[in-house]
Scaffold this active site. Structure first.
Site, mmCIF file in Angstrom:
data_model
loop_
_atom_site.group_PDB
_atom_site.id
_atom_site.type_symbol
_atom_site.label_atom_id
_atom_site.label_comp_id
_atom_site.label_asym_id
_atom_site.label_seq_id
_atom_site.Cartn_x
_atom_site.Cartn_y
_atom_site.Cartn_z
ATOM 1 N N ARG A 18 -8.665 -0.279 4.396
ATOM 2 C CA ARG A 18 -7.880 0.740 4.015
ATOM 3 C C ARG A 18 -6.617 0.098 3.533
ATOM 4 N NH1 ARG A 18 -6.273 4.599 7.580
ATOM 5 N NH2 ARG A 18 -4.730 4.946 5.962
ATOM 6 N N ASP A 46 4.685 0.484 11.885
ATOM 7 C CA ASP A 46 3.320 -0.140 11.436
ATOM 8 C C ASP A 46 3.117 -1.748 11.901
ATOM 9 O OD1 ASP A 46 2.788 2.376 10.338
ATOM 10 O OD2 ASP A 46 3.554 1.603 8.194
ATOM 11 N N ARG A 53 0.660 14.732 12.978
ATOM 12 C CA ARG A 53 1.089 14.639 11.499
ATOM 13 C C ARG A 53 1.165 16.002 10.832
ATOM 14 N NH1 ARG A 53 -1.195 8.745 9.444
ATOM 15 N NH2 ARG A 53 0.834 9.039 8.277
ATOM 16 N N LYS A 69 0.980 -1.362 0.000
ATOM 17 C CA LYS A 69 0.201 -0.007 -0.021
ATOM 18 C C LYS A 69 0.952 1.422 -0.002
ATOM 19 C CE LYS A 69 -1.474 1.656 4.031
ATOM 20 N NZ LYS A 69 -1.335 3.006 4.494
ATOM 21 N N ASN A 70 1.944 1.111 1.014
ATOM 22 C CA ASN A 70 2.683 2.556 0.889
ATOM 23 C C ASN A 70 3.769 2.787 0.007
ATOM 24 O OD1 ASN A 70 1.092 3.169 3.212
ATOM 25 N ND2 ASN A 70 2.547 2.550 4.700
ATOM 26 N N CYS A 74 -4.850 12.764 13.027
ATOM 27 C CA CYS A 74 -5.569 11.331 12.786
ATOM 28 C C CYS A 74 -5.288 10.883 14.268
ATOM 29 C CB CYS A 74 -5.045 10.866 11.458
ATOM 30 S SG CYS A 74 -3.380 10.127 11.862
HETATM 31 N N1 EPU Z 1 6.469 14.387 10.679
HETATM 32 C C1 EPU Z 1 6.837 15.856 10.836
HETATM 33 N N2 EPU Z 1 6.688 16.734 9.908
HETATM 34 C C2 EPU Z 1 6.466 16.180 8.594
HETATM 35 C C3 EPU Z 1 6.297 15.177 8.278
HETATM 36 C C4 EPU Z 1 6.171 14.005 9.295
HETATM 37 O O1 EPU Z 1 7.033 16.209 12.185
HETATM 38 O O2 EPU Z 1 6.428 17.339 7.723
HETATM 39 C C5 EPU Z 1 6.424 13.650 11.503
HETATM 40 C C6 EPU Z 1 5.305 12.722 11.837
HETATM 41 O O3 EPU Z 1 4.401 13.684 12.678
HETATM 42 C C7 EPU Z 1 5.549 11.489 12.452
HETATM 43 C C8 EPU Z 1 6.739 11.216 11.827
HETATM 44 O O4 EPU Z 1 7.555 12.576 11.433
HETATM 45 O O5 EPU Z 1 5.728 11.586 13.843
HETATM 46 C C9 EPU Z 1 6.909 10.204 10.775
HETATM 47 O O6 EPU Z 1 5.924 10.465 9.739
HETATM 48 P P1 EPU Z 1 6.360 10.256 8.338
HETATM 49 O O7 EPU Z 1 6.014 11.297 7.371
HETATM 50 O O8 EPU Z 1 7.613 9.279 8.245
HETATM 51 O O9 EPU Z 1 5.020 9.281 7.808
HETATM 52 P P2 EPU Z 1 3.908 9.270 6.547
HETATM 53 O O10 EPU Z 1 4.757 9.476 5.611
HETATM 54 O O11 EPU Z 1 2.844 10.375 6.969
HETATM 55 C C10 EPU Z 1 4.321 6.815 6.209
HETATM 56 C C11 EPU Z 1 3.227 5.727 5.987
HETATM 57 C C12 EPU Z 1 2.696 5.297 7.326
HETATM 58 C C13 EPU Z 1 3.772 4.912 8.320
HETATM 59 C C14 EPU Z 1 4.788 6.066 8.459
HETATM 60 C C15 EPU Z 1 6.098 5.746 8.878
HETATM 61 C C16 EPU Z 1 2.295 6.120 3.778
HETATM 62 C C17 EPU Z 1 1.078 6.432 2.930
HETATM 63 N N3 EPU Z 1 2.028 5.904 5.098
HETATM 64 O O12 EPU Z 1 3.366 7.837 6.577
HETATM 65 O O13 EPU Z 1 1.926 4.060 7.122
HETATM 66 O O14 EPU Z 1 3.654 4.603 9.645
HETATM 67 O O15 EPU Z 1 5.476 6.410 6.900
HETATM 68 O O16 EPU Z 1 6.795 4.651 8.519
HETATM 69 O O17 EPU Z 1 3.439 5.682 3.373
HETATM 70 C C18 EPU Z 1 0.254 2.811 7.680
HETATM 71 O O18 EPU Z 1 0.398 2.155 6.755
HETATM 72 O O19 EPU Z 1 -0.571 2.098 8.672
HETATM 73 C C19 EPU Z 1 0.774 3.962 8.194
HETATM 74 C C20 EPU Z 1 0.134 4.853 8.920
#
Ligand code: EPU
Length: 418
Positions: A397, A305, A122, A22-23, A117
């Site tokens: 999802r 995850d 986030r 998915k990711n 969320c």
């Molecule tokens: N963060 C910031 N600022 C930003 C972006 C992120 O502070 O601009 C913080 C977030 O608040 C969080 C941490 O950095 O505390 C990690 O966030 P990240 O951006 O790495 O995660 P994401 O891109 O929002 C993806 C996956 C998530 C997975 C995370 C971490 C997708 C669509 N989602 O989210 O997947 O947990 O990376 O590996 O790729 C899931 O599949 O259940 C899921 C939540």
């Protein structure tokens, strides 16, 4: 309303084929906005989030068509809209990933700001920091966020945290920027590498994905390609935990075992037998599993995850285990639900202290997010009686055919409409 019902099940046995990740699928679909020729994506998982991302692409002017159950053809030659609707954006956070591609393709993009969320606030500050460094002007008003640039110019960007989404969004914006972008402290997740490989197949020039420094040389135009999405390491890990907790024997097919090293290591530490064989991993449970500790970290650390699913395992281990969540600020929403099923878990800030119990008991429970939902399915497999899971849209999802896959392994799992 739909619910998933899980009854205490015998040890799970057999083979399960893992779907595309998915990711990886979501950023790849967003990146398809950059190509001007046909793009064919294979191993696309059948998920609500994928459906939504396809709707977002269609709303922006891409043609999206299913060639087969898991093969999608996308043509974005005529993408001309730069705004996404609040309705679509509010349904899925990852739709924010269209910002980078639209900014570089059309010079502008406007989307509604993703809200908080269940797993934390986030923020998206790191995505925006990257866009600004490339020369974009960011404007926020009325709940919308716009990014505008006549021309993007490559720069050196340091991410304060190796955010997966920010790395992806910046990489997609930089792929057609003028000159070179060097992204430091980039996320190293396999999904980042898959996205870079895909962009390179389209004609991009990206080196270093999978390490903490990614170099992106801007190109003028991207074309088309055929690409198979990498297997879902989290779906694989979820089935591996199912083998461990039911004292089963499962062969998980279509995995890249290098991507799940921490999961393999921790299952072995608990006392499971894990056999790696090409693109399969076999997990054999044991009656005598012992306590383990986990700490979630960006890749290649233990994946956040998989934290909820491992917590179910920990509730059944002999002794006291500790799970420390360092990636998200509020990812223990499953704990109260597991406690309702008889788990002994105490939360202290970012740590969960889990003392093994003799048995869990089935109860009505609610999935608060995708992985919490997967954890409740796992808990239901070993809990006495019936576990009735509500809010299963979260599970849909991210898990392609969850009941069918578990049933084939011998699980007693059903979906009921009320
Ligand atoms: N963060 C910031 N600022 C930003 C972006 C992120 O502070 O601009 C913080 C977030 O608040 C969080 C941490 O950095 O505390 C990690 O966030 P990240 O951006 O790495 O995660 P994401 O891109 O929002 C993806 C996956 C998530 C997975 C995370 C971490 C997708 C669509 N989602 O989210 O997947 O947990 O990376 O590996 O790729 C899931 O599949 O259940 C899921 C939540």
């Amino acid at each position: 309303m739909e619910k998933i019902l899980v009854e205490k099940s015998p040890p799970l046995k057999g083979n399960v084929r893992i779907s595309g990740a998915k990711n990886a699928a979501l950023p790849l679909l967003a990146a398809s906005l950059l190509g001007t020729e046909d793009i064919i994506l294979e191993d696309v998982p059948k998920l609500k989030d994928v459906e939504l991302m396809c709707e977002v692409l269609a709303s922006l002017g891409s043609r999206v068509e299913y060639l087969e159950d898991d093969i999608i053809k996308i043509n974005s030659a005529n993408v001309n809209k730069y705004e996404t609707s609040y309705e679509l954006m509010s349904k899925m956070r990852a739709s924010f990933l269209v910002m980078g591609p639209l900014l570089t393709r059309l010079g502008k993009t406007k989307n509604s700001l993703p809200g908080g969320c269940a797993i934390g606030t986030r923020p998206i500050d790191l995505h925006l920091k990257g866009f600004r460094a490339l020369g974009a002007v960011i404007e926020t008003n009325h709940g919308n966020i716009g990014a505008y640039a006549d021309k993007l110019i490559g720069d050196k960007i340091y991410l304060d945290f190796p955010s997966v989404g920010a790395t992806e969004n910046i990489m997609m914006a930089a792929v057609m920027a003028e000159g070179e972008t060097i992204l430091d402290n980039a996320a190293m997740e396999p999904e980042i590498t898959d996205l870079a490989n895909f962009l390179n197949k389209l004609g991009g020039d990206i080196k270093g994905a999978g390490t903490s420094t990614i170099r992106i040389k801007g190109v003028k135009k991207l074309g088309g390609c055929r690409h198979a999405i990498i297997p879902d390491r989290i779906e694989a890990g979820t089935f591996m935990v199912a083998a461990a907790i039911t004292n089963g024997d499962i062969i998980v097919d279509n995995v890249i075992s290098n991507h799940i090293k921490p999961v393999i290591a921790k299952l072995r530490e608990a006392g499971c037998t894990v056999i790696e064989n090409g693109d399969s991993v076999r997990v054999i449970g044991s009656e005598n599993l012992k306590a383990i500790d986990i700490k979630t970290l960006p890749y290649p650390g233990f994946p956040t995850d998989m934290q909820a699913q491992f917590m179910v395992l920990m509730t059944l281990l002999d002794g006291t285990s500790v799970a420390i969540e360092t990636v998200f600020e509020n990812r223990f929403m499953h704990v109260d639900e597991l406690k309702r099923m008889g788990a002994d878990i105490k939360i202290d800030a970012r740590s969960a202290i889990v003392t093994g119990v003799k048995a869990l008991t089935g109860a009505p429970v609610k999935a608060s997010d995708l992985r919490a939902g997967a954890a409740l399915v796992l808990a239901g497999l070993v809990a006495d009686g019936v576990t009735e899971i509500e809010n299963i849209h979260h599970i849909d999802r991210g898990y392609d055919g969850i009941e069918a896959k578990f049933s084939k392994l011998g699980a007693r799992i059903y979906r009921k409409t009320y």
